[in-house]
Motif scaffolding. Sequence first.
Motif, PDB file in Angstrom:
ATOM      1  N   ARG B 147      29.100  34.652  25.502  1.00 49.74           N
ATOM      2  CA  ARG B 147      30.087  34.616  26.317  1.00 49.74           C
ATOM      3  C   ARG B 147      30.236  33.431  27.233  1.00 49.74           C
ATOM      4  O   ARG B 147      31.121  33.018  27.763  1.00 49.74           O
ATOM      5  CB  ARG B 147      30.147  36.021  27.141  1.00 49.74           C
ATOM      6  CG  ARG B 147      31.292  36.147  28.228  1.00 49.74           C
ATOM      7  CD  ARG B 147      31.375  37.692  28.497  1.00 49.74           C
ATOM      8  NE  ARG B 147      30.161  38.067  29.270  1.00 49.74           N
ATOM      9  CZ  ARG B 147      29.916  39.153  29.898  1.00 49.74           C
ATOM     10  NH1 ARG B 147      30.537  39.991  29.747  1.00 49.74           N
ATOM     11  NH2 ARG B 147      28.895  39.319  30.447  1.00 49.74           N
ATOM     12  N   ILE B 216      34.317  39.302  21.822  1.00 53.24           N
ATOM     13  CA  ILE B 216      33.869  38.307  22.808  1.00 53.24           C
ATOM     14  C   ILE B 216      34.159  36.799  21.960  1.00 53.24           C
ATOM     15  O   ILE B 216      34.384  35.937  22.678  1.00 53.24           O
ATOM     16  CB  ILE B 216      32.679  38.481  23.307  1.00 53.24           C
ATOM     17  CG1 ILE B 216      32.597  39.743  24.127  1.00 53.24           C
ATOM     18  CG2 ILE B 216      31.878  37.466  23.854  1.00 53.24           C
ATOM     19  CD1 ILE B 216      31.125  40.173  24.499  1.00 53.24           C
ATOM     20  N   GLY B 219      38.143  36.472  21.434  1.00 53.85           N
ATOM     21  CA  GLY B 219      39.257  36.805  22.221  1.00 53.85           C
ATOM     22  C   GLY B 219      40.260  37.813  21.884  1.00 53.85           C
ATOM     23  O   GLY B 219      41.454  37.416  22.229  1.00 53.85           O
ATOM     24  N   ILE B 220      39.814  38.773  21.442  1.00 53.24           N
ATOM     25  CA  ILE B 220      40.671  39.743  20.953  1.00 53.24           C
ATOM     26  C   ILE B 220      40.203  41.193  21.626  1.00 53.24           C
ATOM     27  O   ILE B 220      39.127  41.095  22.120  1.00 53.24           O
ATOM     28  CB  ILE B 220      40.971  40.050  19.488  1.00 53.24           C
ATOM     29  CG1 ILE B 220      39.428  40.093  19.017  1.00 53.24           C
ATOM     30  CG2 ILE B 220      41.534  38.936  18.787  1.00 53.24           C
ATOM     31  CD1 ILE B 220      39.278  40.687  17.425  1.00 53.24           C
ATOM     32  N   VAL B 333      33.232  34.873  34.987  1.00 57.45           N
ATOM     33  CA  VAL B 333      32.892  35.290  33.484  1.00 57.45           C
ATOM     34  C   VAL B 333      33.743  36.474  33.173  1.00 57.45           C
ATOM     35  O   VAL B 333      33.740  37.699  33.689  1.00 57.45           O
ATOM     36  CB  VAL B 333      31.573  35.648  33.216  1.00 57.45           C
ATOM     37  CG1 VAL B 333      31.456  35.518  31.645  1.00 57.45           C
ATOM     38  CG2 VAL B 333      30.715  34.394  33.636  1.00 57.45           C
ATOM     39  N   PRO B 334      34.799  36.474  32.159  1.00 55.89           N
ATOM     40  CA  PRO B 334      35.660  37.604  31.860  1.00 55.89           C
ATOM     41  C   PRO B 334      34.759  38.482  31.266  1.00 55.89           C
ATOM     42  O   PRO B 334      33.891  37.932  30.405  1.00 55.89           O
ATOM     43  CB  PRO B 334      36.741  36.760  31.287  1.00 55.89           C
ATOM     44  CG  PRO B 334      36.866  35.354  31.456  1.00 55.89           C
ATOM     45  CD  PRO B 334      35.565  35.215  31.750  1.00 55.89           C
ATOM     46  N   ALA B 337      34.807  37.471  27.874  1.00 56.86           N
ATOM     47  CA  ALA B 337      34.730  35.972  27.706  1.00 56.86           C
ATOM     48  C   ALA B 337      36.080  35.160  27.701  1.00 56.86           C
ATOM     49  O   ALA B 337      36.118  34.018  28.358  1.00 56.86           O
ATOM     50  CB  ALA B 337      34.049  35.550  26.065  1.00 56.86           C
ATOM     51  N   PHE B 338      37.081  35.811  27.497  1.00 58.88           N
ATOM     52  CA  PHE B 338      38.410  35.489  27.586  1.00 58.88           C
ATOM     53  C   PHE B 338      39.171  36.065  28.696  1.00 58.88           C
ATOM     54  O   PHE B 338      39.131  36.974  28.857  1.00 58.88           O
ATOM     55  CB  PHE B 338      39.156  35.404  26.084  1.00 58.88           C
ATOM     56  CG  PHE B 338      38.640  34.550  25.093  1.00 58.88           C
ATOM     57  CD1 PHE B 338      39.245  33.418  24.773  1.00 58.88           C
ATOM     58  CD2 PHE B 338      37.689  34.798  24.332  1.00 58.88           C
ATOM     59  CE1 PHE B 338      38.882  32.713  23.762  1.00 58.88           C
ATOM     60  CE2 PHE B 338      36.987  34.134  23.314  1.00 58.88           C
ATOM     61  CZ  PHE B 338      37.586  32.926  22.801  1.00 58.88           C
ATOM     62  N   GLN B 339      39.995  35.193  29.243  1.00 60.10           N
ATOM     63  CA  GLN B 339      40.775  35.933  30.278  1.00 60.10           C
ATOM     64  C   GLN B 339      41.599  36.853  29.918  1.00 60.10           C
ATOM     65  O   GLN B 339      42.359  36.832  28.709  1.00 60.10           O
ATOM     66  CB  GLN B 339      41.913  34.541  31.047  1.00 60.10           C
ATOM     67  CG  GLN B 339      41.300  33.295  31.537  1.00 60.10           C
ATOM     68  CD  GLN B 339      40.707  34.071  33.090  1.00 60.10           C
ATOM     69  OE1 GLN B 339      41.226  34.538  33.722  1.00 60.10           O
ATOM     70  NE2 GLN B 339      39.330  33.694  33.144  1.00 60.10           N
ATOM     71  N   THR B 342      45.155  37.129  28.103  1.00 61.11           N
ATOM     72  CA  THR B 342      45.372  36.450  26.808  1.00 61.11           C
ATOM     73  C   THR B 342      45.122  37.258  25.349  1.00 61.11           C
ATOM     74  O   THR B 342      45.118  36.847  24.304  1.00 61.11           O
ATOM     75  CB  THR B 342      44.797  35.194  26.819  1.00 61.11           C
ATOM     76  OG1 THR B 342      43.333  35.263  26.712  1.00 61.11           O
ATOM     77  CG2 THR B 342      44.928  34.362  28.160  1.00 61.11           C
ATOM     78  N   LEU B 343      44.471  38.434  25.805  1.00 60.49           N
ATOM     79  CA  LEU B 343      43.770  39.199  24.566  1.00 60.49           C
ATOM     80  C   LEU B 343      44.731  39.731  23.828  1.00 60.49           C
ATOM     81  O   LEU B 343      44.765  39.828  22.574  1.00 60.49           O
ATOM     82  CB  LEU B 343      42.848  40.369  25.132  1.00 60.49           C
ATOM     83  CG  LEU B 343      41.568  39.795  25.934  1.00 60.49           C
ATOM     84  CD1 LEU B 343      40.861  41.109  26.491  1.00 60.49           C
ATOM     85  CD2 LEU B 343      40.578  38.959  25.264  1.00 60.49           C
TER      86      LEU B 343
END
Lengths: 456, 456
Positions: B147, B216, B219-220, B333-334, B337-339, B342-343
């Motif tokens: 992450r 992670i 990004g899904i 830190v999301p 791992a990704f905002q 955006t998932l």
Amino acid sequence: MDKFMKPIQVGLLGIGTVGSGVFKVLRRNQEEIRRRAGRGIEITMVADLDVARAVEIVGEGVAVVSDARQVIANPAIDIVVELIGGYGIAKTLVLEAIAAGKHVVTANKALLAVHGSEIFAAAQRQGVMVAFEAAVAGGIPIIKALREGLTANRIEWIAGIINGTTNFILSEMRDKGLDFAAVLKEAQRLGYAEADPTFDIEGVDAAHKVTLMSAIAFGIPVQFDKAYIEGITRLAATDIQYAEQLGYRIKLLGITKRADKGIELRVHPSLVPAARLIANVEGAMNAVMVQGDAVGTTLYYGKGAGSEPTASAVIADLVDIARLHTADPEHRVPHLAFQPHTLDAAMDSLPVLPMREVVTAYYLRLRVADQVGVLAKVTGLLAEAGISIDAVLQREADQVSGQEPTSAESPAVPQTDLIILTHETREGLMDAALAQMQQLPTVLAPIVRIRKEELA
Amino acid sequence: MDKFMKPIQVGLLGIGTVGSGVFKVLRRNQEEIRRRAGRGIEITMVADLDVARAVEIVGEGVAVVSDARQVIANPAIDIVVELIGGYGIAKTLVLEAIAAGKHVVTANKALLAVHGSEIFAAAQRQGVMVAFEAAVAGGIPIIKALREGLTANRIEWIAGIINGTTNFILSEMRDKGLDFAAVLKEAQRLGYAEADPTFDIEGVDAAHKVTLMSAIAFGIPVQFDKAYIEGITRLAATDIQYAEQLGYRIKLLGITKRADKGIELRVHPSLVPAARLIANVEGAMNAVMVQGDAVGTTLYYGKGAGSEPTASAVIADLVDIARLHTADPEHRVPHLAFQPHTLDAAMDSLPVLPMREVVTAYYLRLRVADQVGVLAKVTGLLAEAGISIDAVLQREADQVSGQEPTSAESPAVPQTDLIILTHETREGLMDAALAQMQQLPTVLAPIVRIRKEELA
């Protein structure tokens, strides 16, 4: 609020191998990195003495200057990435960037291992972050693991293969049965060793890195000047082969360990049991073992150098800063993992031990006259010193010395190698015992002594 | 400002093996942890149905209650640690803790792999952190590495030994040449397998963990329901031995990979080249390989379970929260791992692929009649399917079938094992080819098919 919407602006000082990797990866993965960081991260200014070459790398849209101070003075730049290296101008520029309120990312282990205390203190006063994941073990996120992932633990020891050049040379020496000098030439030809490989082969680079890990693991200031450093230049293929027969590999390890009276901090070739994962790390790869009281043994493996692996670490630091620079500066991740005001007191209670106080096991190779009683004399001296023996390998007499005999007993006595593995003892005791053994008339050449670590 | 000076107060829901480890390590290392976090971290309240036992563990000075909701309702508690496990009450309590504005730390992979989207969204709305380092690979800081440490990278694949029970069983099967059932009993006796080992041996536990890593890495959203899961219960010692002869070890791997059309997400036994470090991870140890486009191959190794290794991860999360909870919640830190916004879009462009779309190599073992032309027929079917062969191992006829012959050609034909390693192909093609091979009269038993990963 607006500040978070616009991209983080990064200025690069020096765009050589690592710098161009940072530029390339940031651009290639910009969409993923933006999705992770919550905002774009863009290199908008580069300083390099070779302006033409820099322009060639970064193309249009990025300001290129020859004077690093223009980057530092640019109010639009949020983070300065120092990739110049060395202790000289790099130190001045890092301190100036901090003074200008910039966060700093650097891959410069030499600078931080020697001047880290001054630099981190300045950053603390300014409330900026100095991040240096790329300084140790290239792309392996070992600084993050030590500083954040293992915070629950009382760290017991760290042992790492943290210099790819020497690990490549040792792998080749073992595979091909060649001595150091021959393999070094080959490594230079292949680009695994630099034209002047001194810092690598003498263990200095590894010592910089283990100094940083030691500080982070034990909560003490960086103390490079107290590290014991021994490189691989005197290693013989013979010893690699004997070690193999005894079930060991020889690796250049950076070791730092919590001992009874303080901290061990040392770089030297070490025998490691062949069954350990770290013994099987070959070529230019790096690996770091960390022993914590709660977690037990952990290991981190990957590429320790190269353009993109190092860039991976530099960019991780950039994203960290993008994510965390808004956190309370008094409590966000401290530069050396521990709150800075606690480091000096720890230095008193956890001094770095002189090498004579270090406790380890040993491999000894003695070139001896092949005659009755030699083993008894040698082992007798070890016993007197209180050093116990783990294993002995005595070769059959393999040659008649063509050299001038060092003993008066026989003009051409058959010689043999006597290999001894000892249990753990204090280095000071071993030094004294070795000095005595070396005086024996039946010991015909300088004794080879290589330290041995079980890493269990 | 005063808030930072006083210790972080932690409430524990459930104090079994992991919970008591957390309590013990936090107390033993409280001074070091305080030096790292910048403030103390104290468990001040514990909820457990067995109050008497809980009191025995935590002693005086810690409030023990049987009702978890009292912990959640306590305004003095900053962080709630959920160690109950399962999807039921644990989910309710985690959501209630979030609703009450508490940060949450959990080791509950099942809960997050199945209900992670709901939980992380709730946390995001409340501006609290949900940390779960302990949910994957115990004490190894792999969530942090993925992450944060590897944020520069487009992750290509992850392959992990992330279930210690099955790795212990496979190590024993190999060492002792025993089949699954015999070793399972031994593992249960030694405490390496639970009385009901279903989740471990059927691969479900590993699938929970790889689902989290997949989200992670790519990004899904977590999509446990789309994971392909195959355990080790049907593995025969024979195949472990044949694999060995061909230079491979068999490991239960959790794999997630970026493919052309989407994401592979799968748990199954896999042949791995014996030369890979991960092939040499023995016993109950865990290891995760991560391949990133910039960093190349990295590997993380350590204890994947147990009281204190898991506690190490839980406490690292507590320190993280102590250090970082003041950072801007939109950018720190999301969770995955990704905002988070955006998932969902990524789920459309990167769907989890059905198993028939997965591309991998295969080990096949066919029990065949030992007669002319068998190999030609089998390889002919593979060739027709466009599957190319990497290696063939044909055994000499080793026995005469005592069973009813499935072929009309001969009532007691000599049999042999035919082992085929294929190059990579699509699973759907292999399924079809296998169905045809199985129809051959000379194929006398169900074909064994084990996937093979080079991990290079």
